[in-house]
Design an enzyme around this catalytic site. Structure first.
Site, PDB file in Angstrom:
ATOM      1  N   ASP A   1       0.884  -9.479  -6.039  1.00 29.83           N
ATOM      2  CA  ASP A   1       2.250  -8.963  -5.706  1.00 29.83           C
ATOM      3  C   ASP A   1       2.110  -7.451  -6.215  1.00 29.83           C
ATOM      4  OD1 ASP A   1       4.688  -8.732  -4.822  1.00 29.83           O
ATOM      5  OD2 ASP A   1       5.622  -9.615  -6.642  1.00 29.83           O
TER       6      ASP A   1
ATOM      7  N   LEU B   1       0.891  -1.157  -0.107  1.00 32.11           N
ATOM      8  CA  LEU B   1      -0.059   0.078   0.291  1.00 32.11           C
ATOM      9  C   LEU B   1       0.840   1.352   0.072  1.00 32.11           C
ATOM     10  CD1 LEU B   1      -2.511  -1.274   2.606  1.00 32.11           C
ATOM     11  CD2 LEU B   1      -2.964  -1.046   0.212  1.00 32.11           C
ATOM     12  N   ARG B   2       2.085   0.971   0.297  1.00 26.70           N
ATOM     13  CA  ARG B   2       3.144   2.107   0.259  1.00 26.70           C
ATOM     14  C   ARG B   2       3.062   3.219   1.340  1.00 26.70           C
ATOM     15  NH1 ARG B   2       7.458   0.169  -2.196  1.00 26.70           N
ATOM     16  NH2 ARG B   2       7.353   0.041  -4.527  1.00 26.70           N
TER      17      ARG B   2
END
Lengths: 329, 424
Positions: B306, B64-65
Site C-alpha cells: 500500500d 507511483l504519484r
C-alpha cells in the site's frame, strides 16, 4: 524544525507522555488523561490559594511578571479566551490575543508558520484553541522546550482547564471525591469538556461516573473510559451528587443526530422534576454558554443547586494555578 | 549475459523448493536450478552464500504519484524504491492527476517505466471516468494500453447502480475489478477506527460496518453477475469472515491486506502520530490478529505494501488534517518476514504471499523459479538488520509508522529479466 534530527525526536515522543518532563513535572497542559493524581492535587491546591486574590482590592500577584502569554485561538471563543486573559493578567503577565480565523486547507501551513513566528517573538506560553483534536499536542511537539502550551480546547478531544475547574468546583462543594456519584448529560460524543471531566474524576478517585444521553451523542466505546451509560435520564440521575450538563451545539440540534431541540429537552433537558431524582444536596454544573430550554431549564440554571457562576470564578483561579505551575512557581 | 548465482538458499514458493543450490541465468531467463548445465560459462558470478534466492516480489498496491504529484514522488524515485525492496512487478493505482482513465496516459506511464528498466509496472485503470463514480471508462482501450484490472482506488462509487453496471460490464469481457470496500457515508467524517483510541483522542471514527456493508454490497452484486472481484486492503475481522463465507459459497473473490494492518493497531496512533493516519484505518488488536491468521490460512491471498508516498508537509499537521498514507515498497519484504517469524510460517509460504499469490491475482507469470521463465529475482540476507530512516529509504516518501524501527531482512540484489537492477 529546520533541524533534521528534530523529526526523529518527534517520532520518539509519539509514545512518551508529551506533557511531562523527565522529572515528571508538568511542562505543558494538553490533556487530563495521562496526568498523575499528584499533579491534579497540586493544581487544585494552588488554585485554592488563588481564589482569594480575585476578591482583593488589588487583584494582582507578580508570579508571571515579564512573561509573554499568547492567546492563540484558531476557533472563535470569547469566554474561555477572556478567562485566560484575566488569569494571565492577575499573574502580571503580558497578554497578546490572537484570533486566527481558520480558512481553507492552508490552515495547517498557517498553523506551523504562526507558531514559528510567535515563538520567534520570545513567547513564553501559548494558550491554544483549535477545531482539530490533537492540535495542542501537535504545537507542543514543535515548540522549543522553554515554551509551555496550554490546551484551551482541541476539537472533541479535551479541554483540560475546564475539567480542572469542574473538579475544583465539585471539591469546593463536596470536599471528597471518594463517595461521589457524578452524572454527565448530553452530547458527550462531541464534547471535549466531558472527556476532560471524566478523566479528572477518575484520576481523583470518583467511584461512579455516569454518561447520560441518546446513542447518537455517546461515543460507542465510552465504557472504555470507565463510565456507566444511561439513556433514561430519570434512571441516570437517581441519587447522584453532581450533575454536569453539556452544551448542545446549534448545528447538532436537528438533523441525523437529533430530531429537534424540543425533543432533546423533553428527554434530556434538566428540569426541576428530573433534578429531584438526584440527591437533595446535588449540585448542577454547566461549562457554558447555556442553551436555556434546550439542555437546561431556567429555573434550574438560576436555582439554588446551580453552581454555574462559581464555576466561572473558580475557572480563573484554576487557570492562574496552571500557568503559575508551568512557569515554574 | 549469463549469470551464475551460487551458494544461495533457493526458495521457490510455487513448488515449495527450499534448498542451497546454484541458479543459472541465460538470455534473461532461468536456465537451470541445481546442477550447472554443461558448457554454461557465466559472464558474472554472484556469491549468494548466506542469502535467500527467491522470485522477485509482486506488489498489488503502489502509488507511483505520476502523473500529477511529482512534488511528492517521481517514477524514478519510486521505481528505484521498488527494486531496493526486491519488488520486480507492481500494480500501480490510477488515482493520479489526471487519473489513469485514458489509454494515452497509461501508454505514457508504461513507456516511461520501461525506459527506466527496473520493475515491471502493471497499471490499474480507472473504473469510472475521473474516478468520479458516474460513467464507465473505455475498458477495452485501457486494457489494450496495458491495464490489467480496473479500480476506483480510494474514490467511492456512491451510486450502487453504477457499481452493478461496472461489475456487469467488466465481467462481460473478463476484466477484473478491484475494490477497496468502504461505504462512503459511514467513513467520510472519520480518520481513525471507531474504537477506544478514537474515543479517547476525540478523533472522528470509521466503524467496521463501513467495511462490512461495502463487502456485503459487492458480494450480493457478484451473485448476479459473473464478476471477478479483488478486494483491496481489508482491515477488520468481520470483513475477513465475510470474505471467507463468500468464497465458501463459490464466489470468485480474492483479497489482500497491507503491511500496516498486518502488524499495527489503533494503539499505535499513540498521541496523534500522523504516520499512523492510514486508509483504511488501523483497527483493533483482535482485527489485526484475525488478519494475521487469515493471511496464514490463505483467506487473504496476498500482502501488499500500500505504498503511498506523502508530502512531508502534509504530515506536519494535526492528525485529522494530515494526508493519509505511508511509504511501503522497501518494507514489504522485512515485514512479511517478521510476520512469518512470529507465526512460525515456513519461509516458502511466507514468500508466497508476496510473490506467487499476488502474481496469480494479477494474472501474470511471475513469482516462481520455473526453468525458462524470465529471471526476476530477489536475493536477500534474512539475518541482516537495518534501520528505517530518511537515509535508508530510496522512496521520496519518508513517512511510515515503522520509522526508526530496526527491521530484519535486507535485499542485496534484485534482478529483472536476468539483469541486475539493484545491488546493495
Amino acid at each position: 524544525m529546520g533541524d533534521p534530527d528534530s523529526s526523529d525526536e518527534n517520532n520518539e515522543s509519539m509514545t512518551a507522555n508529551p506533557q511531562l518532563n523527565r522529572n515528571g513535572e508538568l511542562t505543558h497542559l494538553l490533556s487530563i488523561e495521562g496526568l498523575p493524581a499528584s499533579i491534579l492535587w497540586q493544581i487544585l491546591d494552588t488554585a485554592r490559594s488563588f481564589v482569594s486574590i480575585g476578591e482583593r482590592e488589588v487583584k494582582k500577584v507578580p508570579l508571571l511578571r515579564g512573561k509573554s502569554v499568547f492567546n492563540l485561538f484558531f476557533e472563535a471563543s470569547t469566554r474561555t479566551r477572556t478567562t485566560f486573559e484575566i488569569a494571565a493578567k492577575r499573574l502580571s503577565a503580558d497578554v497578546i490575543n490572537l484570533n486566527i480565523a481558520t480558512s481553507s486547507q492552508n490552515k495547517g501551513e498557517r498553523l506551523l508558520d504562526t507558531v514559528d513566528n510567535l515563538a520567534a517573538m520570545n513567547a513564553d506560553m501559548f494558550i491554544v484553541r483549535h477545531a482539530q483534536s490533537g492540535a495542542a499536542h501537535f504545537i507542543a511537539r514543535h515548540v522549543s522546550p522553554n515554551i509551555h502550551v496550554i490546551n484551551a480546547g482541541d476539537g472533541r478531544h479535551e479541554h483540560p482547564t475546564q475539567g480542572l475547574l469542574d473538579v475544583f468546583t465539585i471539591r469546593h462543594y463536596k470536599h471528597d471525591f471518594s463517595k461521589l456519584r457524578v452524572a454527565i448529560v448530553g452530547d458527550v460524543l462531541h464534547s471535549r469538556v466531558a472527556r476532560s471531566q471524566i478523566h479528572a474524576l477518575s484520576i481523583l478517585g470518583c467511584p461512579e461516573i455516569r454518561a447520560i444521553g441518546p446513542r447518537t451523542l455517546l461515543p460507542r466505546e465510552i465504557q472504555g473510559l470507565g463510565v456507566h451509560v444511561y439513556h433514561d435520564m430519570h434512571e441516570g440521575l437517581k441519587d447522584v451528587d453532581v450533575v454536569t450538563m453539556l452544551r448542545l451545539q446549534n448545528e447538532r440540534m436537528q438533523g441525523p443526530l437529533l430530531p429537534s431541540p424540543q425533543e432533546f429537552f423533553k428527554n434530556y433537558g434538566l428540569t426541576p422534576e428530573k433534578l429531584a431524582r438526584a440527591r437533595p444536596d446535588a449540585i448542577v454544573l454547566h461549562p457554558g454558554p447555556m442553551n436555556r430550554g434546550v439542555e437546561i431549564d431556567s429555573s434550574v440554571a438560576d436555582g439554588t443547586q446551580s453552581v454555574i457562576l462559581p464555576q466561572v470564578t473558580f475557572g480563573i483561579a484554576v487557570r492562574m494555578a496552571v500557568m503559575s505551575i508551568l512557569a515554574g512557581n | 549475459m549469463k549469470i551464475l548465482i551460487h551458494g544461495g538458499r533457493v526458495v521457490d514458493p510455487t513448488s515449495g523448493l527450499d534448498r542451497i543450490q546454484d541458479l543459472c541465468i541465460a538470455e534473461g531467463r532461468i536456465a537451470a536450478v541445481g546442477s550447472i548445465p554443461d558448457g554454461f560459462h557465466p559472464d558474472r558470478k554472484i556469491n549468494a552464500s548466506g542469502m535467500i534466492v527467491c522470485p522477485g516480489l509482486v506488489d498489488l498496491a503502489v502509488r507511483l504519484r505520476e502523473p500529477g504529484y511529482e512534488h511528492i514522488a517521481t517514477l524514478e524515485s519510486e521505481m528505484s524504491a521498488a527494486v531496493a525492496g526486491g519488488v520486480t512487478s507492481l500494480a500501480c493505482l490510477p488515482d493520479t492527476d489526471p487519473p489513469l482513465d485514458e489509454p494515452g496516459l497509461v501508454e505514457m506511464l508504461k513507456h516511461r517505466a520501461r525506459q527506466l528498466n527496473q520493475a515491471r509496472v502493471y497499471p490499474l485503470g480507472a473504473l469510472t471516468q475521473g474516478l468520479r463514480g458516474e460513467r464507465l471508462t473505455e475498458m477495452a482501450e485501457l486494457t489494450e494500453a496495458g491495464c490489467i484490472a480496473f479500480t476506483q482506488a480510494d474514490a467511492p462509487i456512491v451510486d450502487t447502480a453504477v457499481l452493478l453496471s461496472a461489475l456487469d460490464y467488466a465481467s462481460t469481457f473478463g476484466y477484473q475489478v478491484w475494490l477497496r470496500p468502504q461505504e462512503h457515508f459511514l467513513a467520510r467524517n472519520g480518520v481513525a477506527h471507531e474504537g477506544q483510541v478514537a474515543t479517547r483522542l476525540g478523533l472522528g471514527g470509521i466503524p467496521v460496518s463501513a467495511e462490512t456493508i461495502a463487502i456485503a454490497t459487492v458480494v450480493n452484486l457478484m451473485r448476479n453477475t459473473e464478476a471477478r472481484v479483488h478486494l483491496c486492503r481489508l482491515s477488520s475481522a468481520a470483513g475477513v469472515a465475510m470474505v471467507r463465507e463468500a468464497r465458501a459459497q463459490g464466489l470468485k473473490l480474492t483479497c489482500d491486506i497491507s503491511i500496516h494492518h498486518l502488524h499495527l493497531s489503533e494503539m499505535d496512533i499513540g498521541y496523534y502520530d500522523s504516520n499512523c493516519h492510514l486508509q483504511p484505518p488501523l483497527r483493533g488488536q483482535r482485527d489485526r490478529d484475525a488478519l494475521r491468521a487469515a493471511l496464514l490460512d490463505g483467506t487473504i491471498d496476498a500482502l501488499c505494501s500500500d505504498h503511498t508516498p506523502v508530502d512531508e508537509d502534509a504530515k506536519q499537521l494535526p492528525f485529522a488534517e494530515s494526508d493519509a498514507g505511508a511509504t511501503g515498497l522497501e518494507l514489504l519484504l522485512p515485514l512479511a518476514l517478521k510476520w512469518g517469524d512470529e507465526t512460525g510460517t515456513p519461509l516458502a509460504q511466507t514468500l508466497a504471499r508476496v510473490t506467487c499469490d499476488p502474481a496469480r491475482i494479477l494474472g501474470i507469470d511471475a513469482g516462481n523459479l520455473a526453468i525458462g521463465r524470465a529471471a526476476d529475482l530477489c536475493l536477500f540476507d534474512a539475518e541482516r538488520y537495518w534501520k528505517v530512516d530518511a537515509q535508508s529509504l530510496k522512496s521520496m516518501g519518508k513517512n511510515t509508522p515503522y520509522f526508526r524501527m530496526e527491521l530484519r531482512g535486507r535485499v542485496c540484489f534484485t534482478l529483472v529479466e536476468g539483469q541486475v537492477v539493484y545491488e546493495l
